[in-house]
Design an enzyme around this catalytic site. Structure first.
Site, PDB file in Angstrom:
ATOM      1  N   ASN A  10       0.869  -1.180   0.000  1.00 30.15           N
ATOM      2  CA  ASN A  10       0.000   0.000   0.000  1.00 30.15           C
ATOM      3  C   ASN A  10       0.902   1.226   0.000  1.00 30.15           C
ATOM      4  OD1 ASN A  10      -1.831   2.021   0.439  1.00 30.15           O
ATOM      5  ND2 ASN A  10      -2.361   1.416   2.538  1.00 30.15           N
ATOM      6  N   TRP A  11       1.062   1.817  -1.177  1.00 31.77           N
ATOM      7  CA  TRP A  11       1.980   2.952  -1.294  1.00 31.77           C
ATOM      8  C   TRP A  11       1.400   4.235  -0.698  1.00 31.77           C
ATOM      9  CZ3 TRP A  11       5.076   3.308  -6.568  1.00 31.77           C
ATOM     10  CH2 TRP A  11       6.022   2.278  -6.604  1.00 31.77           C
ATOM     11  N   LYS A  12       0.096   4.231  -0.401  1.00 28.57           N
ATOM     12  CA  LYS A  12      -0.572   5.458   0.075  1.00 28.57           C
ATOM     13  C   LYS A  12      -0.261   6.591  -0.916  1.00 28.57           C
ATOM     14  CE  LYS A  12      -0.294   3.514   4.645  1.00 28.57           C
ATOM     15  NZ  LYS A  12      -0.282   3.692   6.077  1.00 28.57           N
ATOM     16  N   HIS A  96      -9.760   1.467   4.700  1.00 26.85           N
ATOM     17  CA  HIS A  96      -8.496   1.694   5.408  1.00 26.85           C
ATOM     18  C   HIS A  96      -8.744   2.724   6.514  1.00 26.85           C
ATOM     19  CE1 HIS A  96      -4.422   2.948   6.321  1.00 26.85           C
ATOM     20  NE2 HIS A  96      -4.018   1.837   5.750  1.00 26.85           N
ATOM     21  N   GLU A  98      -7.127   5.184   7.557  1.00 24.19           N
ATOM     22  CA  GLU A  98      -6.900   6.595   7.186  1.00 24.19           C
ATOM     23  C   GLU A  98      -8.110   7.162   6.463  1.00 24.19           C
ATOM     24  OE1 GLU A  98      -3.173   6.000   5.141  1.00 24.19           O
ATOM     25  OE2 GLU A  98      -2.249   5.419   7.062  1.00 24.19           O
ATOM     26  N   GLU A 167      -5.749  -4.460  10.653  1.00 26.31           N
ATOM     27  CA  GLU A 167      -4.749  -3.415  10.845  1.00 26.31           C
ATOM     28  C   GLU A 167      -5.084  -2.608  12.097  1.00 26.31           C
ATOM     29  OE1 GLU A 167      -2.595  -2.378   6.953  1.00 26.31           O
ATOM     30  OE2 GLU A 167      -4.348  -1.100   7.085  1.00 26.31           O
ATOM     31  N   GLY A 173       2.081   2.668  10.772  1.00 29.04           N
ATOM     32  CA  GLY A 173       3.062   3.738  10.604  1.00 29.04           C
ATOM     33  C   GLY A 173       3.741   4.170  11.892  1.00 29.04           C
ATOM     34  N   SER A 212       3.039  -1.672  10.540  1.00 33.34           N
ATOM     35  CA  SER A 212       4.481  -1.724  10.822  1.00 33.34           C
ATOM     36  C   SER A 212       5.099  -3.093  10.571  1.00 33.34           C
ATOM     37  CB  SER A 212       4.767  -1.251  12.259  1.00 33.34           C
ATOM     38  OG  SER A 212       4.367   0.091  12.409  1.00 33.34           O
TER      39      SER A 212
HETATM   40  P1  PGA Z   1       2.539   0.615   7.693  1.00 35.73           P
HETATM   41  O1  PGA Z   1       1.115   0.819   7.000  1.00 35.73           O
HETATM   42  O2  PGA Z   1       3.111  -0.681   7.188  1.00 35.73           O
HETATM   43  O3  PGA Z   1       3.364   1.810   7.252  1.00 35.73           O
HETATM   44  O4  PGA Z   1       2.327   0.595   9.167  1.00 35.73           O
HETATM   45  C1  PGA Z   1       0.243  -0.253   6.807  1.00 35.73           C
HETATM   46  C2  PGA Z   1      -1.053   0.249   6.199  1.00 35.73           C
HETATM   47  O5  PGA Z   1      -1.524   1.330   6.576  1.00 35.73           O
HETATM   48  O6  PGA Z   1      -1.637  -0.418   5.342  1.00 35.73           O
END
Ligand code: PGA
Length: 254
Positions: A10-12, A96, A98, A167, A173, A212
């Site tokens: 997931n590159w966001k 997600h 976010e 998640e 993150g 993470s």
């Molecule tokens: P992260 O993000 O590996 O940077 O913690 C995972 C995600 O949000 O899908």
């Protein structure tokens, strides 16, 4: 029955065309290290076509990070399932944290997005669920995750095009990964929920852990019974890290 290991990048809102080339080359070079693993990359939607060209001859699947809940029409700035499919996506991340937190992904919206994706041939919905630190502290993790599953999948009758990503919000993150045991406990609960809802087909749904995941903790997570792979944010932007995580997932198939 064996579930195929799955690793999703997931590159966001990160990456560029140069990284598409670098990452595609690294994945091609190391593909023999993880032949049993299904690898999916979810770049920003505007990079899908560049990815499609870069991996034309490779066994790499592409995904989108979100989709609109309508099939077409006056929705400025949005993308439909069919547009994403045309750009090469066969997976879509949904719900997600976010997007739940900052971009208006309410439970009904997520459910509507799930049904858009499932109505599209050859598309898989990757539903993200997970609790906040406060909810975990108050021992509400199972209740929160079960409620998210019920809200998104209540109206869904079949699960062949479904992947779940657990998640925990506090792990995304932050560098604070859930321990393999903490993650497995929630994955087992999700597995039970899926089999109650979908019967034996629920045992075939892949459940990914995200939050993470790095090269040095992936193997311990992927060794757990119900952790079928990972949804990788930060570490999916570094070719050596991402390749190492894909390689760690290969051990699930042996
Ligand atoms: P992260 O993000 O590996 O940077 O913690 C995972 C995600 O949000 O899908």
């Amino acid at each position: 029955m064996q579930r195929q290991p799955l690793v999703i990048a997931n590159w966001k809102m990160n990456g560029d065309r140069k990284l598409v080339t670098t990452m595609a080359e690294a994945l091609r070079e190391h593909a023999a290290d993880y032949p049993a693993v299904q690898v999916v990359v979810c770049p920003p939607a505007v990079l899908l076509e560049a990815w499609q060209q870069a991996v034309f001859y490779d066994q790499i699947y592409l995904g989108a990070q979100d989709v609109n809940e309508h099939s077409h029409g006056a929705h400025t700035g949005e993308h439909s399932c069919s547009l994403l499919a045309e750009a090469g996506a066969s997976f879509v991340l949904l719900g997600h944290s976010e997007r739940r937190q900052w971009y208006g992904d309410s439970e009904p919206r997520i459910a509507a997005k799930v049904s858009q994706v499932l109505a599209q041939d050859n598309m898989t919905a990757v539903l993200c669920v997970g609790e906040s630190a406060e909810q975990r502290q108050q021992q509400q993790t199972f209740a929160v995750v079960a409620a998210q599953l019920a809200a998104a999948l209540g109206q869904v009758a079949r699960c062949e095009q479904l992947v779940i990503a657990y998640e925990p919000i506090w792990a995304i993150g932050t560098g604070a990964t859930a321990s393999p045991e903490q993650a497995q406990e929630v994955h087992a609960m999700i597995r039970q929920w899926l089999t109650e809802k979908f019967g034996s087909a629920g045992r075939e749904v892949r459940i990914l852990y995200g939050g993470s995941v790095k090269a040095d903790n992936a193997a311990a997570l992927f060794a757990q019974t119900d952790i079928d792979g990972g949804l990788i944010g930060g570490a999916s932007l570094a070719a050596d890290q991402f390749v190492a995580i894909c390689t760690a997932a290969q051990t699930r198939s042996s």
